[in-house]
Write a protein that holds these residues in place. Structure first.
Motif, PDB file in Angstrom:
ATOM      1  N   GLY A 268      10.585  14.544  10.605  1.00 49.60           N
ATOM      2  CA  GLY A 268      11.727  14.193  11.616  1.00 49.60           C
ATOM      3  C   GLY A 268      12.248  13.366  12.379  1.00 49.60           C
ATOM      4  O   GLY A 268      11.978  12.233  12.652  1.00 49.60           O
ATOM      5  N   MET A 269      13.414  13.644  13.516  1.00 47.63           N
ATOM      6  CA  MET A 269      14.357  12.932  14.162  1.00 47.63           C
ATOM      7  C   MET A 269      13.996  13.538  15.299  1.00 47.63           C
ATOM      8  O   MET A 269      13.918  14.855  15.372  1.00 47.63           O
ATOM      9  CB  MET A 269      15.449  12.092  13.571  1.00 47.63           C
ATOM     10  N   GLY A 270      14.417  12.857  16.626  1.00 43.60           N
ATOM     11  CA  GLY A 270      15.008  13.066  17.685  1.00 43.60           C
ATOM     12  C   GLY A 270      14.976  12.380  19.006  1.00 43.60           C
ATOM     13  O   GLY A 270      14.849  11.133  19.676  1.00 43.60           O
ATOM     14  N   GLY A 271      15.129  12.663  19.912  1.00 47.57           N
ATOM     15  CA  GLY A 271      14.969  12.247  21.016  1.00 47.57           C
ATOM     16  C   GLY A 271      16.050  12.788  22.436  1.00 47.57           C
ATOM     17  O   GLY A 271      15.800  13.844  22.289  1.00 47.57           O
ATOM     18  N   ARG A 272      16.080  11.773  23.378  1.00 41.93           N
ATOM     19  CA  ARG A 272      16.136  12.164  24.103  1.00 41.93           C
ATOM     20  C   ARG A 272      17.764  11.387  24.893  1.00 41.93           C
ATOM     21  O   ARG A 272      17.363  10.186  25.382  1.00 41.93           O
ATOM     22  CB  ARG A 272      14.835  11.491  25.535  1.00 41.93           C
ATOM     23  N   PHE A 284      11.856  15.382  24.209  1.00 45.60           N
ATOM     24  CA  PHE A 284      12.916  14.803  23.582  1.00 45.60           C
ATOM     25  C   PHE A 284      14.094  16.576  24.458  1.00 45.60           C
ATOM     26  O   PHE A 284      13.738  17.764  24.751  1.00 45.60           O
ATOM     27  CB  PHE A 284      12.987  15.258  22.202  1.00 45.60           C
ATOM     28  N   ASP A 285      15.838  16.342  23.654  1.00 43.65           N
ATOM     29  CA  ASP A 285      16.609  17.485  24.271  1.00 43.65           C
ATOM     30  C   ASP A 285      16.809  17.505  22.682  1.00 43.65           C
ATOM     31  O   ASP A 285      17.611  18.463  22.631  1.00 43.65           O
ATOM     32  CB  ASP A 285      18.078  16.907  25.459  1.00 43.65           C
ATOM     33  N   HIS A 286      16.757  16.936  21.116  1.00 46.91           N
ATOM     34  CA  HIS A 286      17.664  17.486  20.375  1.00 46.91           C
ATOM     35  C   HIS A 286      16.227  16.766  19.424  1.00 46.91           C
ATOM     36  O   HIS A 286      15.615  15.703  19.000  1.00 46.91           O
ATOM     37  CB  HIS A 286      18.438  16.785  19.919  1.00 46.91           C
ATOM     38  N   ALA A 386       8.932  13.445  14.836  1.00 46.32           N
ATOM     39  CA  ALA A 386       9.534  13.164  15.411  1.00 46.32           C
ATOM     40  C   ALA A 386       9.491  11.980  16.225  1.00 46.32           C
ATOM     41  O   ALA A 386      10.299  10.754  16.640  1.00 46.32           O
ATOM     42  CB  ALA A 386      11.515  14.601  16.519  1.00 46.32           C
ATOM     43  N   TYR A 387       8.749  12.066  17.142  1.00 45.17           N
ATOM     44  CA  TYR A 387       8.611  11.373  18.256  1.00 45.17           C
ATOM     45  C   TYR A 387       7.754  10.006  17.854  1.00 45.17           C
ATOM     46  O   TYR A 387       7.880   9.366  18.663  1.00 45.17           O
ATOM     47  CB  TYR A 387       6.289  11.697  18.827  1.00 45.17           C
ATOM     48  N   THR A 388       6.761   9.818  17.050  1.00 47.09           N
ATOM     49  CA  THR A 388       6.650   8.995  15.656  1.00 47.09           C
ATOM     50  C   THR A 388       7.174   8.375  14.873  1.00 47.09           C
ATOM     51  O   THR A 388       7.505   6.905  14.392  1.00 47.09           O
ATOM     52  CB  THR A 388       4.754   9.521  15.390  1.00 47.09           C
ATOM     53  N   ARG A 418       3.268  10.579  31.542  1.00 46.34           N
ATOM     54  CA  ARG A 418       2.951   9.349  30.031  1.00 46.34           C
ATOM     55  C   ARG A 418       4.416  10.047  29.765  1.00 46.34           C
ATOM     56  O   ARG A 418       5.462  10.139  30.271  1.00 46.34           O
ATOM     57  CB  ARG A 418       2.475  10.847  29.096  1.00 46.34           C
ATOM     58  N   PRO A 419       4.761   8.734  29.023  1.00 43.59           N
ATOM     59  CA  PRO A 419       6.405   8.020  29.043  1.00 43.59           C
ATOM     60  C   PRO A 419       6.750   8.408  27.719  1.00 43.59           C
ATOM     61  O   PRO A 419       5.965   9.552  27.128  1.00 43.59           O
ATOM     62  CB  PRO A 419       5.942   5.978  28.403  1.00 43.59           C
ATOM     63  N   ALA A 420       8.022   9.133  27.785  1.00 42.42           N
ATOM     64  CA  ALA A 420       8.552   9.687  26.571  1.00 42.42           C
ATOM     65  C   ALA A 420       8.197   8.893  25.675  1.00 42.42           C
ATOM     66  O   ALA A 420       8.287   8.068  25.569  1.00 42.42           O
ATOM     67  CB  ALA A 420      10.070   9.783  26.774  1.00 42.42           C
ATOM     68  N   ALA A 421       8.300   9.687  24.327  1.00 41.14           N
ATOM     69  CA  ALA A 421       8.335   8.791  23.018  1.00 41.14           C
ATOM     70  C   ALA A 421       9.321   8.305  22.623  1.00 41.14           C
ATOM     71  O   ALA A 421      10.266   8.710  23.182  1.00 41.14           O
ATOM     72  CB  ALA A 421       7.818  10.214  21.925  1.00 41.14           C
ATOM     73  N   VAL A 422       9.043   7.297  21.773  1.00 45.14           N
ATOM     74  CA  VAL A 422      10.229   6.285  21.152  1.00 45.14           C
ATOM     75  C   VAL A 422       9.811   5.494  19.521  1.00 45.14           C
ATOM     76  O   VAL A 422       8.322   5.486  19.908  1.00 45.14           O
ATOM     77  CB  VAL A 422       9.546   4.919  22.240  1.00 45.14           C
ATOM     78  N   PRO A 423      10.562   7.139  19.358  1.00 44.35           N
ATOM     79  CA  PRO A 423      10.171   6.708  17.146  1.00 44.35           C
ATOM     80  C   PRO A 423      10.033   5.668  16.859  1.00 44.35           C
ATOM     81  O   PRO A 423      10.822   4.667  17.299  1.00 44.35           O
ATOM     82  CB  PRO A 423      11.650   7.252  16.366  1.00 44.35           C
ATOM     83  N   GLY A 424       8.843   5.164  15.911  1.00 38.12           N
ATOM     84  CA  GLY A 424       8.927   3.666  15.448  1.00 38.12           C
ATOM     85  C   GLY A 424       8.008   2.890  16.278  1.00 38.12           C
ATOM     86  O   GLY A 424       7.236   1.928  15.612  1.00 38.12           O
TER      87      GLY A 424
END
Ligand SMILES: NC(=O)c1ccc[n+]([C@@H]2O[C@H](COP(=O)([O-])OP(=O)(O)OC[C@H]3O[C@@H](n4cnc5c(N)ncnc54)[C@H](O)[C@@H]3O)[C@@H](O)[C@H]2O)c1
Length: 429
Positions: A268-272, A284-286, A386-388, A418-424
């Motif tokens: 998955g993927m997603g973000g803020r 995240f918002d999506h 999505a987070y990772t 905790r800081p928001a996740a950053v994919p990758g």
């Protein structure tokens, strides 16, 4: 122990006293376990833990669903929530509420006190982070449970829910989860037709919870980190699991139900993108996730909480001979065996309690624990992916992941976000 009763112990209004005495009298005639499985006329005494919007609504639905059911104890983290809830219940279903100062509790340990009361069943309506601990306490104390979805926010919590559900089975306790679609007439009929083969072999599907924004609580002066996060719980992954878990679990549960299995892999993927201020915590918002099920069946899932965009909350299941569409009020099939549900639509929020209580009274307890744990895990696995930015296998996430989002202690005080996740960059745990 932050208990209202400790301030005014023994202060019970005459009205409450009369109600309580009547309830105690009834309980005294029907001792212990026999009461739980005896005839339908027996009084069922219910405790509510987590007295917010849904908890209060579930308590109302519960007492309206069946005869001779009463709310006798309540617990919440905050006194103001408990007071609001009791006022609402007294307004709406007064003759079915006999909560006294001695049976209302506040604080992080309120759940233990409700469970220790003379109750047959508890309703668990807190933010999902607390569900595994509260569920375990309820089952160990021999209580039937209605628990809101989702039932955990991380794999450690999911494993706990599965273990407690197994214990509930051994003890003959009934467990129903707040996935009301499982008790909703048109969903039941569409599933019956899918499972008898009306759309042929399932080859794929899509599901969505795309909507605008929900409530947000800005931080007030005097609130500690912990108080703010608990009051504004939707926006902190440790409390809500993120909106893919908190809301989209409903749609993922439908897909698992249709396919009759949980996914074996998620990518998955997603973000803020839009909700970036501090009041939106670290979620995240999506999200967009591809789930792979056994036999190569792939399902696309999407969820979004962003104002001004297309809204869609529904599911499609695609088979070799047709496809189904379902949402909160519609269910139809396109293809060789086309169909549209046009029957009765009893309120599913009430029906789920009617089914639960009937199962208790008939001595045939429903147990939805493992099933809702798997649907919640489906959503958690999507979030982890999505987070990772990594593809994840179910077996690893379910059995090996050590992800545990619990805070170091349950106390009103400092709790850095905790800081928001950053994919990758964010690591799989
Ligand atoms: N089935 C559905 O359609 C549906 C709809 C809405 C909400 N829900 C679920 O219901 C649950 C509650 O949501 P809500 O909308 O009622 O939220 P809410 O914020 O209105 O209520 C949560 C309540 O729990 C209390 N609480 C927080 N931590 C607690 C703790 N440790 N011990 C005791 N009480 C605690 C809060 O003070 C608050 O009163 C969530 O899991 C949510 O996903 C389900």
């Amino acid at each position: 122990m932050n208990k209202k009763a400790s301030e005014e112990k023994g202060k019970v209004s005459r009205r409450d006293f009369i109600k309580t005495s009547a309830a105690v009298g009834m309980a005294a005639v029907l001792p212990g376990k026999e009461r739980l499985f005896a005839a339908g006329s027996d009084r069922l005494r219910v405790g509510l833990i987590g007295c917010g919007g849904r908890g209060t609504g579930a308590a109302e639905d519960c007492v309206k669903s069946s005869e001779n059911v009463e709310i006798v104890a309540m617990g919440d983290l905050f006194q103001d929530s408990l007071d609001r809830s009791l006022a609402e219940l007294s307004r709406e279903v007064d003759d079915k509420v006999s909560v006294t100062e001695d049976t209302s509790f506040v604080g992080f340990d309120a759940f233990e006190e409700v469970v220790a009361c003379d109750v047959d069943m508890v309703i668990l309506g807190t933010p999902p982070h607390f569900r595994p601990e509260h569920f375990k306490a309820a089952v160990e104390a021999g209580k039937h449970v209605f628990m809101e979805k989702p039932v955990a926010v991380d794999p450690v919590g999911i494993r706990s829910i599965i273990a407690s559900s197994e214990l509930a089975k051994q003890k003959g306790l009934a467990i129903v989860a707040g996935t009301q679609r499982r008790h909703q007439a048109h969903y039941l009929e569409i599933m019956r037709r899918i499972h008898r083969g009306d759309i042929g072999e399932i080859v794929g599907g899509q599901c969505y919870w795309n909507m605008g924004e929900l409530w947000v609580k800005k931080r007030q002066p005097g609130w500690s980190d912990m108080e703010w996060q608990c009051r504004n719980w939707l926006y902190f992954t440790w409390l809500s699991g993120d909106h893919i878990v908190e809301q989209h679990v409903h749609n993922l549960d439908i897909i698992n139900w249709a396919i009759g299995a949980h996914p074996i892999q998620a990518m998955g993927m997603g973000g803020r993108e839009v909700r970036t201020g501090p009041e939106y915590g670290n979620i995240f918002d999506h999200f967009a996730i591809e789930y792979e099920y056994p036999n190569g069946v792939r399902v696309m899932s999407m969820c979004r909480q962003t104002a001004g965009c297309n809204n869609q909350v529904s599911e499609r299941v695609v088979g070799a001979k047709g496809q189904t569409y379902t949402d909160g009020s519609n269910g139809f099939i396109e293809g060789q065996k086309a169909y549209k549900y046009e029957g009765e639509s009893p309120n599913p929020y009430v029906q789920e309690h009617a089914d639960l209580i009937a199962s208790i009274r008939e001595g045939k307890p429903l147990n939805e624990g493992k099933r809702i744990a798997e649907s919640t895990m489906t959503a958690i696995m999507g979030r982890m992916s999505a987070y990772t930015g990594r593809a994840l296998k179910w077996d690893w996430a379910m059995n090996a992941s050590k992800l545990d989002l619990s805070p170091p202690k349950y106390e009103f005080g400092d709790l850095p976000v905790r800081p928001a996740a950053v994919p990758g960059k964010t690591k799989l745990e």
